[in-house]
Design a protein around this motif. Structure first.
Motif, PDB file in Angstrom:
ATOM      1  N   ARG A 282     -61.467 -48.693 -27.340  1.00 60.98           N
ATOM      2  CA  ARG A 282     -60.735 -49.024 -28.566  1.00 60.98           C
ATOM      3  C   ARG A 282     -59.241 -49.072 -28.255  1.00 60.98           C
ATOM      4  NH1 ARG A 282     -63.132 -45.337 -33.430  1.00 60.98           N
ATOM      5  NH2 ARG A 282     -65.317 -45.920 -33.234  1.00 60.98           N
ATOM      6  N   SER A 283     -58.493 -49.776 -29.115  1.00 62.71           N
ATOM      7  CA  SER A 283     -57.039 -49.805 -28.929  1.00 62.71           C
ATOM      8  C   SER A 283     -56.468 -48.500 -29.473  1.00 62.71           C
ATOM      9  CB  SER A 283     -56.447 -50.990 -29.694  1.00 62.71           C
ATOM     10  OG  SER A 283     -55.084 -50.772 -29.934  1.00 62.71           O
ATOM     11  N   ARG A 284     -55.933 -47.672 -28.590  1.00 62.64           N
ATOM     12  CA  ARG A 284     -55.368 -46.399 -29.065  1.00 62.64           C
ATOM     13  C   ARG A 284     -54.118 -46.659 -29.884  1.00 62.64           C
ATOM     14  NH1 ARG A 284     -53.707 -42.890 -24.993  1.00 62.64           N
ATOM     15  NH2 ARG A 284     -54.405 -44.077 -23.189  1.00 62.64           N
ATOM     16  N   HIS A 285     -53.392 -47.712 -29.514  1.00 66.45           N
ATOM     17  CA  HIS A 285     -52.166 -48.038 -30.251  1.00 66.45           C
ATOM     18  C   HIS A 285     -52.500 -48.360 -31.717  1.00 66.45           C
ATOM     19  CE1 HIS A 285     -48.016 -49.374 -30.661  1.00 66.45           C
ATOM     20  NE2 HIS A 285     -48.511 -50.333 -31.437  1.00 66.45           N
ATOM     21  N   ASN A 286     -53.455 -49.250 -31.911  1.00 70.20           N
ATOM     22  CA  ASN A 286     -53.784 -49.622 -33.287  1.00 70.20           C
ATOM     23  C   ASN A 286     -54.449 -48.479 -34.046  1.00 70.20           C
ATOM     24  OD1 ASN A 286     -52.628 -52.107 -33.110  1.00 70.20           O
ATOM     25  ND2 ASN A 286     -54.504 -53.152 -32.505  1.00 70.20           N
ATOM     26  N   GLU A 287     -55.191 -47.656 -33.341  1.00 64.79           N
ATOM     27  CA  GLU A 287     -55.816 -46.500 -34.006  1.00 64.79           C
ATOM     28  C   GLU A 287     -54.732 -45.578 -34.587  1.00 64.79           C
ATOM     29  OE1 GLU A 287     -59.694 -46.487 -34.303  1.00 64.79           O
ATOM     30  OE2 GLU A 287     -59.695 -44.913 -32.779  1.00 64.79           O
ATOM     31  N   CYS A 288     -53.592 -45.554 -33.932  1.00 70.98           N
ATOM     32  CA  CYS A 288     -52.487 -44.738 -34.448  1.00 70.98           C
ATOM     33  C   CYS A 288     -52.078 -45.244 -35.841  1.00 70.98           C
ATOM     34  CB  CYS A 288     -51.311 -44.786 -33.471  1.00 70.98           C
ATOM     35  SG  CYS A 288     -49.774 -44.181 -34.166  1.00 70.98           S
ATOM     36  N   TYR A 289     -51.981 -46.578 -36.017  1.00 76.79           N
ATOM     37  CA  TYR A 289     -51.634 -47.128 -37.343  1.00 76.79           C
ATOM     38  C   TYR A 289     -52.701 -46.756 -38.374  1.00 76.79           C
ATOM     39  CZ  TYR A 289     -48.628 -50.485 -34.765  1.00 76.79           C
ATOM     40  OH  TYR A 289     -47.701 -51.088 -33.965  1.00 76.79           O
ATOM     41  N   TRP A 290     -53.966 -46.933 -37.993  1.00 77.93           N
ATOM     42  CA  TRP A 290     -55.041 -46.777 -38.976  1.00 77.93           C
ATOM     43  C   TRP A 290     -55.334 -45.335 -39.322  1.00 77.93           C
ATOM     44  CZ3 TRP A 290     -57.828 -50.300 -35.061  1.00 77.93           C
ATOM     45  CH2 TRP A 290     -57.370 -51.614 -35.213  1.00 77.93           C
ATOM     46  N   THR A 291     -54.876 -44.398 -38.484  1.00 81.81           N
ATOM     47  CA  THR A 291     -55.174 -42.998 -38.776  1.00 81.81           C
ATOM     48  C   THR A 291     -53.943 -42.260 -39.303  1.00 81.81           C
ATOM     49  OG1 THR A 291     -54.764 -42.487 -36.462  1.00 81.81           O
ATOM     50  CG2 THR A 291     -57.063 -42.812 -37.088  1.00 81.81           C
ATOM     51  N   GLY A 292     -52.906 -43.022 -39.686  1.00 76.09           N
ATOM     52  CA  GLY A 292     -51.735 -42.393 -40.295  1.00 76.09           C
ATOM     53  C   GLY A 292     -50.808 -41.736 -39.284  1.00 76.09           C
ATOM     54  N   GLY A 293     -50.903 -42.127 -38.006  1.00 81.67           N
ATOM     55  CA  GLY A 293     -50.026 -41.564 -36.979  1.00 81.67           C
ATOM     56  C   GLY A 293     -48.606 -42.112 -37.099  1.00 81.67           C
ATOM     57  N   GLY A 350     -57.402 -46.365 -43.921  1.00 76.61           N
ATOM     58  CA  GLY A 350     -58.654 -45.680 -43.576  1.00 76.61           C
ATOM     59  C   GLY A 350     -59.862 -46.586 -43.719  1.00 76.61           C
ATOM     60  N   LEU A 351     -59.857 -47.411 -44.759  1.00 77.69           N
ATOM     61  CA  LEU A 351     -61.019 -48.277 -44.982  1.00 77.69           C
ATOM     62  C   LEU A 351     -61.103 -49.415 -43.966  1.00 77.69           C
ATOM     63  CD1 LEU A 351     -61.328 -48.545 -48.875  1.00 77.69           C
ATOM     64  CD2 LEU A 351     -62.712 -47.195 -47.302  1.00 77.69           C
ATOM     65  N   ARG A 352     -60.014 -49.707 -43.312  1.00 77.65           N
ATOM     66  CA  ARG A 352     -60.072 -50.762 -42.285  1.00 77.65           C
ATOM     67  C   ARG A 352     -61.010 -50.352 -41.144  1.00 77.65           C
ATOM     68  NH1 ARG A 352     -56.965 -55.022 -42.797  1.00 77.65           N
ATOM     69  NH2 ARG A 352     -57.714 -55.655 -40.749  1.00 77.65           N
ATOM     70  N   ARG A 353     -61.124 -49.054 -40.929  1.00 79.32           N
ATOM     71  CA  ARG A 353     -61.988 -48.579 -39.841  1.00 79.32           C
ATOM     72  C   ARG A 353     -63.426 -48.515 -40.348  1.00 79.32           C
ATOM     73  NH1 ARG A 353     -60.711 -43.314 -38.141  1.00 79.32           N
ATOM     74  NH2 ARG A 353     -60.891 -43.781 -35.929  1.00 79.32           N
ATOM     75  N   LEU A 354     -64.356 -48.963 -39.504  1.00 81.17           N
ATOM     76  CA  LEU A 354     -65.745 -49.016 -39.944  1.00 81.17           C
ATOM     77  C   LEU A 354     -66.304 -47.638 -40.245  1.00 81.17           C
ATOM     78  CD1 LEU A 354     -67.749 -51.677 -39.963  1.00 81.17           C
ATOM     79  CD2 LEU A 354     -65.374 -51.938 -39.293  1.00 81.17           C
ATOM     80  N   GLU A 355     -65.758 -46.611 -39.546  1.00 79.18           N
ATOM     81  CA  GLU A 355     -66.286 -45.289 -39.847  1.00 79.18           C
ATOM     82  C   GLU A 355     -65.715 -44.734 -41.141  1.00 79.18           C
ATOM     83  OE1 GLU A 355     -63.830 -42.814 -36.451  1.00 79.18           O
ATOM     84  OE2 GLU A 355     -65.334 -44.318 -35.924  1.00 79.18           O
ATOM     85  N   GLY A 356     -64.767 -45.434 -41.720  1.00 77.38           N
ATOM     86  CA  GLY A 356     -64.245 -45.088 -43.038  1.00 77.38           C
ATOM     87  C   GLY A 356     -63.384 -43.838 -43.045  1.00 77.38           C
ATOM     88  N   ILE A 357     -63.315 -43.218 -44.220  1.00 74.46           N
ATOM     89  CA  ILE A 357     -62.406 -42.078 -44.411  1.00 74.46           C
ATOM     90  C   ILE A 357     -63.209 -40.781 -44.483  1.00 74.46           C
ATOM     91  CG2 ILE A 357     -60.736 -41.062 -46.022  1.00 74.46           C
ATOM     92  CD1 ILE A 357     -60.199 -43.972 -46.995  1.00 74.46           C
ATOM     93  N   ASP A 358     -62.828 -39.832 -43.660  1.00 67.66           N
ATOM     94  CA  ASP A 358     -63.432 -38.501 -43.720  1.00 67.66           C
ATOM     95  C   ASP A 358     -62.724 -37.775 -44.872  1.00 67.66           C
ATOM     96  OD1 ASP A 358     -63.744 -35.730 -43.438  1.00 67.66           O
ATOM     97  OD2 ASP A 358     -64.153 -35.934 -41.288  1.00 67.66           O
TER      98      ASP A 358
END
Ligand code: SF4
Length: 412
Positions: A282-293, A350-358
């Motif tokens: 996975r792109s760690r850079h983009n995961e930072c955006y999607w997880t509120g980093g 959070g919803l952009r990620r397929l695993e959604g929001i915990d």
């Protein structure tokens, strides 16, 4: 413990402007700005940011992303001063993810400049600008370990209709080099492809062909975007005049689902609406955006989010440079989102990620119980089949993925 930062660096120059593009970028040879001056402005921005934001200097950078625009248009030596400035100001994580976006046909000293060398007869092979492997090697030495190739399509007809500056022959020589180099790097070089569906005149069968050709290369990561007609672009103008022959809505839905089913069947994880990765890539850079980093964006139009404050630079090259030269930071807006806007933003990401929001993690991080704050909206969207709430997570269903933007607006 302070979490690491992600840094995005916008290189807003392209060989030519694609008629559907609404990213901030200018044609390199008509920008009126000397690119080496631009790189100096980026250095200046780092310096001013470190001076103005308490605690920024010395932070660890987990990912560095050169995007655009077309960062591969410039020789690695152009980046030297900026990298030195970043290295002096921050600590690069030992496992830093360093991404460079590359457009085919832009890595040689003799790039095609958007003009295609047409064979003089149908039997002549196309003349292709070969990528300069020294240039690529120098980028790798600079810390780049993830190459993201703007393939868009393997069909010359589609590329032409998209107004792209490159052709498939250029893509193929580039991919050949990258694949061989990645094999030699034994796991230390990741590579990715961007594809577009819903292009003018593109059929479902054309798109299936693109997916199959992409899969044959076995990239680590694939980004798959549906073409959007943005206001103010030449495509929007053509559409208004009824001269843009886009696939109908049903075909576009079928294209999205075709990508999802074909790529997941081939072992790719569909982990974000437009992104697929082989496990572990996975792109760690983009995961930072999607997880509120937290992230820092350098360059005109780049966005940042640090210490609860969100800001954006103006999408204007000269204004960006002049403001920095005057010793000020070029911020178009600067705010700490609050209340429903802040919540909506976090739900959208959070919803952009397929695993959604915990939901539990969301409550701990943002201090809000989503099922209480949005009880009615969630019930209505779940009833309509767009959202599901299960095992403590809120996520989009497959039907919801197809109308994600409309679902997300319900949370603002
Ligand atoms: S190459 Fe990319 S950034 Fe440049 S104009 Fe085309 S779509 Fe936009």
């Amino acid at each position: 413990m302070i979490s690491p930062l992600s840094v995005y660096i916008h290189i807003p120059f392209c060989l030519s402007k694609c008629p559907y593009c609404d990213f901030f970028s200018v044609q390199r040879d008509a920008s009126g700005v000397n690119p080496s001056e631009y790189f100096r402005w980026l250095e200046l921005e780092v310096e001013l940011l470190c001076r103005r934001i308490k605690g920024l200097e010395g932070r660890t950078i987990a990912s560095l992303y050169f995007g655009g625009g077309t960062p591969s248009l410039f020789a690695p030596a152009m980046y030297g001063g900026l990298i030195a400035r970043l290295t002096a100001a921050f600590v690069f994580a030992p496992n830093l993810e360093g991404t460079l976006e590359i457009n085919p046909g832009t890595l040689g000293g003799n790039e095609s400049n958007g003009k295609h060398s047409c064979p003089s007869s149908s039997t002549d092979p196309p003349v292709v600008a070969l990528p300069d492997s020294n240039r690529l090697e120098s980028f790798l030495k600079m810390g780049i370990n993830r190459l993201s190739v703007g393939v868009q399509s393997f069909s010359d007809r589609t590329l032409e209709r998209l107004g792209r500056a490159h052709r498939t022959a250029e893509t193929l020589v580039l991919l050949e080099w990258i694949r061989a180099r990645a094999a030699k790097a034994a796991g230390n070089l990741t590579w990715c492809m961007d594809l577009i569906f819903g292009a003018p005149g593109q059929s479902l069968a054309d798109w299936q062909g693109d997916l199959q050709r992409a899969l044959a290369w076995q990239p680590h990561h694939l980004s798959v975007y549906g073409l959007t007609v943005h206001k103010g672009t030449p495509f929007a103008h053509l559409q208004r005049e009824g001269r843009l022959d886009l696939p109908d809505e049903e075909t576009q839905r079928a294209m999205f689902l075709e990508a999802r089913h074909t790529l997941t069947a081939a072992g790719y994880e569909h982990y974000e609406i437009s992104n697929y990765a082989r496990p572990g890539f996975r792109s760690r850079h983009n995961e930072c955006y999607w997880t509120g980093g937290e992230y820092l964006g350098l360059g005109p139009s780049a966005h940042s989010f640090v210490a609860g404050v969100r800001w954006a630079n103006p999408p204007n090259l000269l204004r960006y440079g002049e403001t920095l030269e005057a010793g000020r930071l070029p911020r178009r807006f600067d705010r700490a989102p609050k209340g429903r806007a802040r919540l909506g933003e976090q739900v959208m990401l959070g919803l952009r990620r397929l695993e959604g929001i915990d939901l539990e993690a969301f409550r701990a991080r943002i201090g809000c119980d989503l099922t209480q704050a949005y009880g009615r909206e969630i019930a209505r969207l779940a009833e309509a089949g767009f959202l599901e709430l299960a095992h403590g997570r809120l996520r989009l269903t497959e039907e919801g993925l197809l109308v994600a933007d409309a679902v997300m607006t319900e949370f603002f």
